[in-house]
Design a protein around this motif. Structure first.
Motif, mmCIF file in Angstrom:
data_model
loop_
_atom_site.group_PDB
_atom_site.id
_atom_site.type_symbol
_atom_site.label_atom_id
_atom_site.label_comp_id
_atom_site.label_asym_id
_atom_site.label_seq_id
_atom_site.Cartn_x
_atom_site.Cartn_y
_atom_site.Cartn_z
ATOM 1 N N VAL A 189 -22.694 31.373 25.635
ATOM 2 C CA VAL A 189 -21.301 31.547 26.021
ATOM 3 C C VAL A 189 -20.211 32.114 24.704
ATOM 4 O O VAL A 189 -20.274 31.311 23.725
ATOM 5 N N LEU A 190 -19.505 33.133 24.936
ATOM 6 C CA LEU A 190 -18.219 33.446 24.065
ATOM 7 C C LEU A 190 -17.832 31.990 23.999
ATOM 8 O O LEU A 190 -16.775 31.245 24.672
ATOM 9 N N SER A 191 -17.072 31.773 22.293
ATOM 10 C CA SER A 191 -16.382 30.341 22.437
ATOM 11 C C SER A 191 -15.300 30.780 21.345
ATOM 12 O O SER A 191 -14.738 29.817 21.058
ATOM 13 N N GLN A 192 -15.763 31.811 20.745
ATOM 14 C CA GLN A 192 -14.466 31.996 19.858
ATOM 15 C C GLN A 192 -14.446 33.376 19.307
ATOM 16 O O GLN A 192 -15.531 33.996 18.831
ATOM 17 N N ILE A 252 -17.417 28.217 6.239
ATOM 18 C CA ILE A 252 -16.485 29.420 5.238
ATOM 19 C C ILE A 252 -15.611 30.036 6.218
ATOM 20 O O ILE A 252 -14.511 30.106 6.323
ATOM 21 N N MET A 253 -16.438 30.580 7.731
ATOM 22 C CA MET A 253 -16.592 31.138 8.370
ATOM 23 C C MET A 253 -14.702 30.095 9.884
ATOM 24 O O MET A 253 -14.008 30.927 10.030
ATOM 25 N N SER A 254 -15.446 28.976 9.183
ATOM 26 C CA SER A 254 -14.601 28.170 9.950
ATOM 27 C C SER A 254 -13.422 27.987 9.486
ATOM 28 O O SER A 254 -12.373 27.123 10.213
ATOM 29 N N ARG A 255 -13.688 27.471 8.186
ATOM 30 C CA ARG A 255 -12.354 27.011 7.439
ATOM 31 C C ARG A 255 -12.062 27.475 5.733
ATOM 32 O O ARG A 255 -11.436 26.983 5.506
#
Ligand code: AHG
Ligand code: MN
Ligand code: MN
Length: 332
Positions: A189-192, A252-255
């Motif tokens: 499910v798309l979450s971001q 790294i993708m997250s923060r």
């Protein structure tokens, strides 16, 4: 909350933006299904007897874990019969895997690291799957030569991270999108949508036990980070190293942050540690699509024309400003 499944997301990309073909949509759905199966196998762990070594070495000369072999099999079997592929190549196989004659063939080439970070599997730390999609050049046999295209030609890349949640992170050259596996429903499910990597960061990832093998520019860059507030950077930096590229890149993708597996005197003979086609290219494509940068210290990774299927390459990727700085030190 409006829930958008991976299937719906892909159909809408195809219908509204015309950025993917039906075959590419099928390919992504099949890879996602395979990742679900890998996630389930990993989740069972010792209950299914899947932990530990397979008792064999791969073409890279590395000991294969049972789950390296299982994940590779799952991806091969899932992708053989759909008619969307010309051939597959894997970190775990010496030669490309041709589509058996009994099945129709398509135009795409699928490349993968079936299980990334497999040294972490037996200690229950996050691992992942990395994949990359190219088009087979017209009129060309899907042999090794067909795979030797620069990363800038990728039409799709992604990774699954098997952590506390299972995520699928995907680019089709139109930004980077994250899908979370709903385990009960069995669907992503798309979450971001449109993930962006912050340009500035105070966090870095490198295996510091290799420090004595590093080249002077890497040593200089890391020394400056370690010097913190009192050093030339005037700020403190934090260090993280999971030893699963997927998990380090996902952080790294997250923060934000910078990830380095640079050239060092230990790996110089083989050209670096990480694999260009299965690790560096797909991650570089994803990172660039999220506003970050990826180089080998000297060149943009996506511009490198591969000479061999299992070619290795140094990797510096993540937040743009830090990657540019570390890269600039190499030409000073
Ligand atoms: P793989 O498990 O697919 O062989 O990849 C492992 C890679 C990468 O995921 C990770 O960043 C790196 O090797 C870890 O290397 P060190 O063991 O030298 O830290
Ligand atoms: Mn790997
Ligand atoms: Mn692997």
């Amino acid at each position: 909350m409006r829930r958008i499944s991976l299937s719906r997301f892909l159909i809408e990309e195809q219908r509204n933006k015309n950025v993917i073909s039906s075959d590419l949509r099928l390919l992504i759905e099949v890879v996602a299904r395979a990742c679900k199966a890998i996630s389930i196998a990993i989740g069972k762990g010792s209950l299914a007897g899947v932990l530990g070594s397979a008792g064999s070495d791969n073409v890279q000369g590395e000991v294969q874990k049972k789950l390296d072999v299982i994940s590779n099999e799952i991806l091969l079997e899932a992708n053989e019969w759909g008619g969307h592929l010309a051939a597959m190549a894997s970190e775990e196989m010496e030669f490309p895997h041709a589509i058996p004659n009994r099945y129709p063939k398509g135009e795409y080439l699928l490349l993968f690291d079936p299980l990334d970070g497999s040294s972490n599997i037996d200690v229950n730390v996050s691992v992942g799957t990395i994949f990359s999609v190219l088009q087979c050049p017209e009129g060309m046999e899907p042999d090794e030569q067909a795979f030797l295209q620069p990363g800038s030609r990728q039409v799709c890349a992604g990774y699954a991270v098997y952590g506390p949640t299972t995520l699928l992170v995907l680019t089709i050259g139109d930004g980077v999108h994250v899908f979370t596996l709903d385990r009960e429903l069995g669907s992503f499910v798309l979450s971001q949508e449109n993930v962006r990597i912050p340009e500035e960061t105070r966090e870095f990832a490198i295996n510091a036990s290799n420090a004595r093998y590093w080249e002077p520019p890497v040593k200089r860059y890391v020394d400056e980070l370690l010097a913190g507030k009192e050093g030339p950077r005037g700020e403190d930096f934090n260090m993280r190293w999971v030893a699963s590229m997927v998990a380090d890149v996902h952080r790294i993708m997250s923060r934000g942050g910078i990830f380095m597996y640079p050239l060092d005197s230990k790996t110089v003979k083989q050209g670096g540690k990480l694999r260009l086609l299965y690790e560096a290219n797909p991650m570089a494509f994803i990172v660039e699509q999220a506003g970050g940068a990826a180089t080998d210290g000297r060149r943009r990774i996506l511009d490198v024309v591969p000479e061999r299927l299992h070619q290795r390459i140094p990797v510096i990727l993540g937040s743009k400003n830090e990657v540019e700085r570390a890269t600039a030190y190499h030409s000073d």
